[in-house]
Design an enzyme around this catalytic site. Sequence first.
Site, mmCIF file in Angstrom:
data_model
loop_
_atom_site.group_PDB
_atom_site.id
_atom_site.type_symbol
_atom_site.label_atom_id
_atom_site.label_comp_id
_atom_site.label_asym_id
_atom_site.label_seq_id
_atom_site.Cartn_x
_atom_site.Cartn_y
_atom_site.Cartn_z
ATOM 1 C CE LYS A 1 27.053 -2.401 -10.029
ATOM 2 N NZ LYS A 1 27.191 -1.565 -10.901
ATOM 3 N NE ARG B 1 7.688 0.819 3.981
ATOM 4 C CZ ARG B 1 6.500 0.323 4.131
ATOM 5 N NH1 ARG B 1 6.683 -0.930 4.011
ATOM 6 N NH2 ARG B 1 5.357 0.822 4.677
ATOM 7 N NE ARG C 1 -1.383 -2.240 3.062
ATOM 8 C CZ ARG C 1 -1.734 -3.619 2.537
ATOM 9 N NH1 ARG C 1 -2.480 -4.058 1.922
ATOM 10 N NH2 ARG C 1 -0.825 -4.362 2.992
ATOM 11 C CB THR C 2 3.461 2.532 2.264
ATOM 12 O OG1 THR C 2 3.064 2.115 3.376
ATOM 13 C CG2 THR C 2 4.241 3.810 2.431
ATOM 14 C CG HIS D 1 4.482 4.027 8.226
ATOM 15 N ND1 HIS D 1 4.461 5.077 6.855
ATOM 16 C CD2 HIS D 1 4.150 2.794 7.433
ATOM 17 C CE1 HIS D 1 4.098 4.452 6.160
ATOM 18 N NE2 HIS D 1 3.670 3.091 6.179
#
Length: 317
Positions: free
Chosen positions: A92, A113, A62-63, A141
């Site tokens: 890397k 995120r 959802r986010t 959040h």
Amino acid sequence: MLQPINSSFKGKDIVSLDQFNRASILRLFKEAKILKKIPTKKLLNVLKGKIATLIFFEPSTRTFSSHSVAFKKLGGQTIEYQNPLSTSSSVKGETIEDTVRVFEQYADVIVVRHPTKGTLKKVADAVRIPVINAGDGIGEHPTQALLDLFTVWEKHKKLDNLKVLMAGDLLNGRTVHSLIRGLSMFPKNTIYLLSPKQLRLSKDDFEAFSKKGVKLVEIYSAKDIPTDCHFWYWTRVQKERFNDKKEYEKLKLSFVLTKKLVDEKAGKNTLLMHPLPRVGEVETELDSDYRAVYLTDEVKNGMYIRMALFKLILKTS
Ligand code: NCD
């Protein structure tokens, strides 16, 4: 330093709910309410020519998609990295600071995120363009809390004098950490915290939140849930934060939101909320209950709140 929002969102990072106050939360809600009423095709000029980069180092449904759709509905375009550890130069060994500095050259805003608490602050410090925290480990959040608060505000017409139940993983759940911060800005809110003892709020969080003025009451049995709360906020036990998987298995279904419990303890206006995903802690039988908003209003409002945020942060006029 995290910039307070005060009266202007323009150019600001959104890293923590602590940047907000009552006025800025209500300003955002006003904008979201307006956007909800405007037909999509009339909004396509709002962010025309703008680019958002979405970089998600942890899984998201959802986010991720609601930031993406929100930006597109306002006429902007997105560069999207899900799971950059397998597809970008992060694999890397590139530092996150370098990665975001590169995207700063292409984009107008970056949504990140990350699994480590505090990383979003580092990212915000590394670039000049606005950065939005889409979840930093067990930290915060903020956009989820804003959409949750907006949903409560729409339904109950207020954010003060609320009686609230939060259940599940309060130690590791970043959504509750932001939501408690938000509720603490409004007077006379009481939050009942239902969790197994191992997953209660950390002592530091409990003390810091209490100091902000919200009343927190820890309970350890569903029997102690007060009746007639304004909303219940159920959460998933955060499997990915456990080193000991046996401990997770033991705790994961400590508290389940059942029809029986709702019949016993919820009131006729008690909203049933959950940030999702759910993994067994909410009975599907409740999905059709008129008070359940986790698959409907919360999801839809997530899109509008993010549209409003992007507009206020990036709009030039
Ligand atoms: C939450 C998250 O990622 O913190 N989900 C979401 O963004 N809606 C909650 C969770 O994963 O349990």
